[in-house]
Design a protein around this motif. Structure first.
Motif, PDB file in Angstrom:
ATOM      1  N   THR A   1      -4.174  -4.658   8.215  1.00 52.47           N
ATOM      2  CA  THR A   1      -3.866  -3.530   7.825  1.00 52.47           C
ATOM      3  C   THR A   1      -2.872  -2.932   8.709  1.00 52.47           C
ATOM      4  O   THR A   1      -2.924  -3.449  10.016  1.00 52.47           O
ATOM      5  CB  THR A   1      -5.069  -2.562   7.727  1.00 52.47           C
ATOM      6  N   PRO A   2      -2.144  -1.798   8.348  1.00 49.32           N
ATOM      7  CA  PRO A   2      -1.176  -1.368   9.432  1.00 49.32           C
ATOM      8  C   PRO A   2      -1.770  -0.379  10.433  1.00 49.32           C
ATOM      9  O   PRO A   2      -2.731  -0.184  10.482  1.00 49.32           O
ATOM     10  CB  PRO A   2      -0.173  -0.422   8.332  1.00 49.32           C
ATOM     11  N   LEU A   3      -0.670  -0.311  11.155  1.00 46.35           N
ATOM     12  CA  LEU A   3      -1.321   0.508  12.569  1.00 46.35           C
ATOM     13  C   LEU A   3      -1.713   1.840  12.174  1.00 46.35           C
ATOM     14  O   LEU A   3      -1.289   2.452  11.152  1.00 46.35           O
ATOM     15  CB  LEU A   3      -0.120   0.645  13.502  1.00 46.35           C
TER      16      LEU A   3
ATOM     17  N   ALA B   1       8.597  11.373  27.623  1.00 49.51           N
ATOM     18  CA  ALA B   1       8.633  11.193  26.457  1.00 49.51           C
ATOM     19  C   ALA B   1       7.164  11.563  25.673  1.00 49.51           C
ATOM     20  O   ALA B   1       6.162  11.816  26.595  1.00 49.51           O
ATOM     21  CB  ALA B   1       8.702   9.533  26.236  1.00 49.51           C
ATOM     22  N   VAL B   2       6.884  10.992  24.558  1.00 55.08           N
ATOM     23  CA  VAL B   2       5.692  11.211  23.856  1.00 55.08           C
ATOM     24  C   VAL B   2       5.095   9.892  23.752  1.00 55.08           C
ATOM     25  O   VAL B   2       5.863   8.911  23.369  1.00 55.08           O
ATOM     26  CB  VAL B   2       5.573  11.849  22.497  1.00 55.08           C
ATOM     27  N   TYR B   3       3.715   9.650  24.177  1.00 62.83           N
ATOM     28  CA  TYR B   3       3.215   8.245  24.063  1.00 62.83           C
ATOM     29  C   TYR B   3       2.175   8.347  22.955  1.00 62.83           C
ATOM     30  O   TYR B   3       1.265   9.208  22.881  1.00 62.83           O
ATOM     31  CB  TYR B   3       2.613   8.097  25.383  1.00 62.83           C
ATOM     32  N   PHE B   4       2.180   7.284  22.329  1.00 61.07           N
ATOM     33  CA  PHE B   4       1.027   7.205  21.106  1.00 61.07           C
ATOM     34  C   PHE B   4       0.217   5.898  21.323  1.00 61.07           C
ATOM     35  O   PHE B   4       0.949   4.817  21.649  1.00 61.07           O
ATOM     36  CB  PHE B   4       1.715   6.917  19.700  1.00 61.07           C
ATOM     37  N   CYS B   5      -1.157   5.826  21.102  1.00 58.35           N
ATOM     38  CA  CYS B   5      -1.894   4.598  20.898  1.00 58.35           C
ATOM     39  C   CYS B   5      -1.891   4.493  19.672  1.00 58.35           C
ATOM     40  O   CYS B   5      -1.951   5.292  18.774  1.00 58.35           O
ATOM     41  CB  CYS B   5      -2.818   4.823  21.828  1.00 58.35           C
ATOM     42  N   ALA B   6      -1.946   3.078  19.086  1.00 53.14           N
ATOM     43  CA  ALA B   6      -2.083   2.728  17.830  1.00 53.14           C
ATOM     44  C   ALA B   6      -3.144   1.526  17.843  1.00 53.14           C
ATOM     45  O   ALA B   6      -3.388   0.834  18.653  1.00 53.14           O
ATOM     46  CB  ALA B   6      -1.157   2.285  17.208  1.00 53.14           C
ATOM     47  N   GLU B   7      -4.021   1.655  16.825  1.00 55.48           N
ATOM     48  CA  GLU B   7      -5.183   0.639  16.612  1.00 55.48           C
ATOM     49  C   GLU B   7      -4.543  -0.408  15.352  1.00 55.48           C
ATOM     50  O   GLU B   7      -3.993   0.028  14.567  1.00 55.48           O
ATOM     51  CB  GLU B   7      -6.479   1.250  16.142  1.00 55.48           C
TER      52      GLU B   7
ATOM     53  N   ASP C   1       0.729  -1.207   0.209  1.00 52.87           N
ATOM     54  CA  ASP C   1      -0.031  -0.206  -0.063  1.00 52.87           C
ATOM     55  C   ASP C   1       0.836   1.285   0.067  1.00 52.87           C
ATOM     56  O   ASP C   1       1.569   1.491   0.859  1.00 52.87           O
ATOM     57  CB  ASP C   1      -0.947   0.025   1.286  1.00 52.87           C
ATOM     58  N   ASP C   2       0.806   2.043  -1.181  1.00 56.20           N
ATOM     59  CA  ASP C   2       1.489   3.357  -1.054  1.00 56.20           C
ATOM     60  C   ASP C   2       0.777   4.439  -1.033  1.00 56.20           C
ATOM     61  O   ASP C   2       0.987   5.248  -1.547  1.00 56.20           O
ATOM     62  CB  ASP C   2       2.448   3.494  -2.455  1.00 56.20           C
ATOM     63  N   SER C   3      -0.590   4.602  -0.581  1.00 52.87           N
ATOM     64  CA  SER C   3      -1.621   5.342  -0.600  1.00 52.87           C
ATOM     65  C   SER C   3      -1.067   6.539   0.085  1.00 52.87           C
ATOM     66  O   SER C   3      -1.518   7.658  -0.247  1.00 52.87           O
ATOM     67  CB  SER C   3      -2.843   5.043  -0.504  1.00 52.87           C
ATOM     68  N   GLY C   4      -0.258   6.258   0.925  1.00 51.97           N
ATOM     69  CA  GLY C   4       0.348   7.513   1.950  1.00 51.97           C
ATOM     70  C   GLY C   4       1.414   8.301   1.287  1.00 51.97           C
ATOM     71  O   GLY C   4       1.871   9.201   1.738  1.00 51.97           O
ATOM     72  N   MET C   5       1.892   7.838   0.134  1.00 54.69           N
ATOM     73  CA  MET C   5       2.973   8.744  -0.599  1.00 54.69           C
ATOM     74  C   MET C   5       2.365   9.932  -1.140  1.00 54.69           C
ATOM     75  O   MET C   5       1.513   9.809  -1.607  1.00 54.69           O
ATOM     76  CB  MET C   5       3.522   7.923  -1.616  1.00 54.69           C
ATOM     77  N   PRO C   6       3.145  11.091  -0.686  1.00 58.26           N
ATOM     78  CA  PRO C   6       2.423  12.357  -0.819  1.00 58.26           C
ATOM     79  C   PRO C   6       2.238  12.539  -2.349  1.00 58.26           C
ATOM     80  O   PRO C   6       1.332  13.043  -2.864  1.00 58.26           O
ATOM     81  CB  PRO C   6       3.255  13.269  -0.187  1.00 58.26           C
ATOM     82  N   GLU C   7       3.215  12.220  -3.187  1.00 60.29           N
ATOM     83  CA  GLU C   7       3.062  12.573  -4.779  1.00 60.29           C
ATOM     84  C   GLU C   7       4.001  11.844  -5.642  1.00 60.29           C
ATOM     85  O   GLU C   7       4.926  11.154  -4.771  1.00 60.29           O
ATOM     86  CB  GLU C   7       3.248  14.260  -4.829  1.00 60.29           C
ATOM     87  N   ASP C   8       4.231  12.253  -6.688  1.00 63.82           N
ATOM     88  CA  ASP C   8       4.969  11.414  -7.467  1.00 63.82           C
ATOM     89  C   ASP C   8       6.545  11.656  -7.196  1.00 63.82           C
ATOM     90  O   ASP C   8       7.465  10.835  -7.607  1.00 63.82           O
ATOM     91  CB  ASP C   8       4.831  11.584  -9.006  1.00 63.82           C
TER      92      ASP C   8
END
Lengths: 114, 111
Positions: B97-99, B86-92, A56-63
């Motif tokens: 699918t990725p976090l 620190a900074v603490y993150f929660c992730a689902e 999945d590269d949908s997060g890549m901002p642009e070309d």
């Protein structure tokens, strides 16, 4: 185990130049993720691979952004041409066999585009 | 080296006190949740996770509570130490699918 290795740790370049960020995942991990972190947007997933294949590269901002994973132990994120708004910290993370397994992050590359 | 935002919610606690960091999530179908800790100049590090069919999970000095009714997750740190700053993150996590990371909360420990 050395963990995820990223290079360079810091990169300063001028607008229009090509930038290549490198990542060596943890040996045995099958998933690799590239993230970008900025003040405004927080931690953003750009692209992820599973068994060296981009899923999945949908997060890549642009070309201008591209990523490759030629083998299980190496990945690159390239920006060409770079722009000042690309300035951020770029993280690489690797995970186990399942894409959603716990991710282990590298130390990041701080990119500054002037 | 900074790597996180300056406009994060901030929690300041006295050294030795307990800390509670909260996270609201949106996806009721999430399979599990993870807490990450990010120290200045470093990448996020895994702390603890919890499956969606659990309400509580304990680790070393940390406890995660999950309230599915109100879609709320919390991380409790006992006897907070300066090294917890620190900074603490929660992730689902849902399916294959990725976090999905939250915005993060900055914890400052006052010595």
């Amino acid at each position: 185990d050395a963990g995820v290795i990223q290079s360079p740790r810091h990169e300063v370049t001028e607008m229009g130049q090509e930038v290549t960020l490198r990542c060596k995942p943890i040996s045995g991990h099958n998933s690799l993720f590239w993230y970008r972190q900025t003040m405004m947007r927080g931690l953003e997933l750009l692209i992820y691979f599973n068994n060296n294949v981009p899923i999945d590269d949908s997060g890549m901002p642009e070309d201008r952004f591209s990523a490759k994973m030629p083998n299980a132990s190496f990945s690159t994120l390239k920006i060409q041409p770079s722009e000042p708004r690309d300035s951020a910290v770029y993280f690489c993370a690797s995970g186990g066999r399942i894409s959603t397994d716990t991710q282990y992050f590298g130390p990041g590359t701080r990119l500054t585009v002037l | 080296g900074e790597s996180v935002g300056l406009h994060l919610p901030t929690l300041s606690v006295q050294e030795g006190d307990n800390s509670i960091i909260n996270c609201a999530y949106s996806n009721s179908a999430s399979d599990y949740f993870i807490w990450y800790k990010q120290e200045s100049g470093k990448g996020p590090q895994f702390i603890i996770d919890i499956r969606s069919n659990m309400d509580k999970r304990q680790g070393q000095r940390v406890t995660v509570l999950l309230n599915k009714t109100v879609k709320h997750l919390s991380l409790q740190i006992a006897a907070t130490q300066p090294g917890d700053s620190a900074v603490y993150f929660c992730a689902e996590v849902k399916g294959n699918t990725p976090l999905v990371f939250g915005k993060g909360t900055r914890l400052s420990v006052i010595a």
